[in-house]
Write an enzyme that holds these catalytic residues in place. Sequence first.
Site, PDB file in Angstrom:
ATOM      1  N   ARG A  53       0.770  -1.412   0.088  1.00 42.08           N
ATOM      2  CA  ARG A  53       0.121  -0.217   0.154  1.00 42.08           C
ATOM      3  C   ARG A  53       0.847   1.238   0.072  1.00 42.08           C
ATOM      4  O   ARG A  53       0.691   2.072  -1.007  1.00 42.08           O
ATOM      5  CB  ARG A  53      -0.897   0.015   1.305  1.00 42.08           C
ATOM      6  N   THR A  54       1.799   1.161   0.929  1.00 40.30           N
ATOM      7  CA  THR A  54       2.565   2.558   1.051  1.00 40.30           C
ATOM      8  C   THR A  54       3.584   2.859  -0.138  1.00 40.30           C
ATOM      9  O   THR A  54       3.486   3.745  -0.826  1.00 40.30           O
ATOM     10  CB  THR A  54       3.291   2.552   2.297  1.00 40.30           C
ATOM     11  N   LYS A  82      23.336 -10.930   1.019  1.00 37.69           N
ATOM     12  CA  LYS A  82      24.754 -10.716   1.041  1.00 37.69           C
ATOM     13  C   LYS A  82      25.182 -10.051   2.254  1.00 37.69           C
ATOM     14  O   LYS A  82      26.416  -9.916   2.268  1.00 37.69           O
ATOM     15  CB  LYS A  82      25.327  -9.977  -0.344  1.00 37.69           C
ATOM     16  N   ARG A 103      11.395   2.034   3.896  1.00 42.50           N
ATOM     17  CA  ARG A 103      10.678   1.284   4.863  1.00 42.50           C
ATOM     18  C   ARG A 103      11.630   0.248   5.429  1.00 42.50           C
ATOM     19  O   ARG A 103      12.300  -0.317   4.664  1.00 42.50           O
ATOM     20  CB  ARG A 103       9.561   0.732   4.427  1.00 42.50           C
ATOM     21  N   HIS A 131       6.084   6.950  11.144  1.00 45.21           N
ATOM     22  CA  HIS A 131       5.308   6.786  10.113  1.00 45.21           C
ATOM     23  C   HIS A 131       4.629   8.127   9.465  1.00 45.21           C
ATOM     24  O   HIS A 131       3.502   8.127   9.453  1.00 45.21           O
ATOM     25  CB  HIS A 131       4.244   5.596   9.815  1.00 45.21           C
TER      26      HIS A 131
END
Lengths: 313, 159
Positions: A53-54, A82, A103, A131
Site C-alpha cells: 500500500r505505502t 549478502k 521502509r 510513519h
Amino acid sequence: MNSLITMNDLTNDDIHRILLDAEKLLPVAKGNFHLPLLKGKILGNLFFEPSTRTRMSFETAMKRLGGDVINLGAVASSSVVKGETLHDTIRMVDGYSDIIALRHPRQGAAQYASDCAKVPIANAGDGAGHHPTQTMLDLFTIKQAHGKIEKLNVVLVGDLRFGRTVHSLSYALVRFGCKLTLVSPESLRLPEEIVNELKEQGGELTITEDLKPQLKDADVVYMTRIQKERFPDDDEYFRVAGIYKLVANDLASVKKDMIVMHPLPRVDEINPDVDSTRHAAYFEQAFNGVVTRMALLCDMLNVPIPENIGGGN
Amino acid sequence: MTADEQSMRRVTAIRNGTVIDHIPGGMVLQALQIFNVDGRHSNPISLVMNVPSRKLGTKDILKIEDRELTQEELDRLALIAPMASVSIIRNYSVAEKLSIQIGDEMINVAHCIYSNCISNAEREPLPHRLKVLKTSPMTLQCHYCGRIQNLDRLVNNLL
Ligand SMILES: [Zn+2]
C-alpha cells in the site's frame, strides 16, 4: 537536507501549508490535470519489508507529478542476503535517486539513512517507530471532512498499544488541541509513557473500554485492526474483536459530518454496510495517501506548488 | 580532618597519575571499563569503594598511576559520574584540576539499550550517538531511534 523522519520535523505551520498544497494537487492526483512538477526527478523506493500500500502510493504520487521511480526492493533483499549494511545500501541508492522513501524493520533506520545520504529521506515506517506520511494523510482526511484539524473530538478505537499509526496521530492531534477518547480493551491500551507525554503536552484524554457511548459526540472515529496474534487464546480475541465492530445502525444518531477512518486493511471492525453511509471515509483516506505524498515529495524537493491548478479560481 | 580528606587517605598518595574523586558509590568498576582498563595489563590502580560522602551519600575513588587521562577520556565519564572531580598528580602534588565536561552528545560511549535500534545492527559503521537532553537527572536519548535511555541498563552497554 529536508528529510522527513518524524512529525517533529514539521512545525504546525508546515503541516498547514502541506495540507493546503495537497488540496491544490487534488485534480492532479485524480488524473484530471497533467502537472509534471517533478519531471526528471527519480524516487528510490527502498522497502526492506513488504508494504504494498505505502510503496504503491509513493510510486503513484511520483508518477502523477511526472517523476520516475526505481524500486529497490529486490536490491534491498538481495543485498541483505549478502550482508550489506544499511549504510552501504543507502550510499549506493543515494547516487541513483533524488529522494528516497525508506521502509525498514529497525527503529531509527530513517534517521540513520538520513545521516548517510545526501538526498532527502522520507520515512515510510521504521519498525515500531514513526510513519509520518501516514499521519499526514490522516490529517488531510480529517481536514477534508471538517475544514480544519483543530479542536475536534477524535475517538481512537482498537489496538492502541502496538499501533504506531495511532501513536503518531495522537501526538499530532494533541498539537492541534483535539480531544482524544481512547477506546480499547485493557490489554491494548495506549502505552502509559505516551499517555503521560500527551498529557504533559496539554492533551485532553478520556480512556474507556466502551465504544458505543462515544459515538454521539465524535467528529472522527478512527478504527484500527485488532490482531489475533496479540492474544494468548482465541476466546479472548473473539470476545474483544466482537466488542469493537461498527455497523451502520450504530451511526443512526451521530453528528452529520462525523467520519469513520481506518488505515486498512480491515478485518471485521467495520461492517460493509457502513461503506455506503455518508460517514465512511476510509477509502478516501487510502486515496489521500497519494495526494498527501505528492505534496510532501514537492516540499522535500523544494518544488513550489503553483496556485490555481487546472484553471480553477 | 574532613570526611573527604579521611577517605582520600584510605589509600596512599600516588607519585604521578590521575585521581578521580566523587564517583557515585559502586560505579568505579564501570569507570575502569570506560577507560579500557582491564586490570591485567595496566598500570598500578587503587580503588576505594563506598566511602561516606556529603555530596553523594557514598562515593568511590579511583587512582591510576603513571597515566594522565586526557579531557576527552574524562568526558566519557559523564554517563556515570558527571560530578567527578579529577586531579592530575605530578611528583606527589596536584598539577592540574579537571572536571567532567558534559557536551550535547555522547559519541561512542555506550550503545542504545533497544536491541531493535538500527544502531545495534551488525557492522553498521556510523557512531553510537546519545543526545544529552538534561543533566540532572541525566536524561539521554538515542539520536537514531529517539528513545529515552534507562541509565541502569545503559551502563551495561558501555563501549
Ligand atoms: Zn536507539
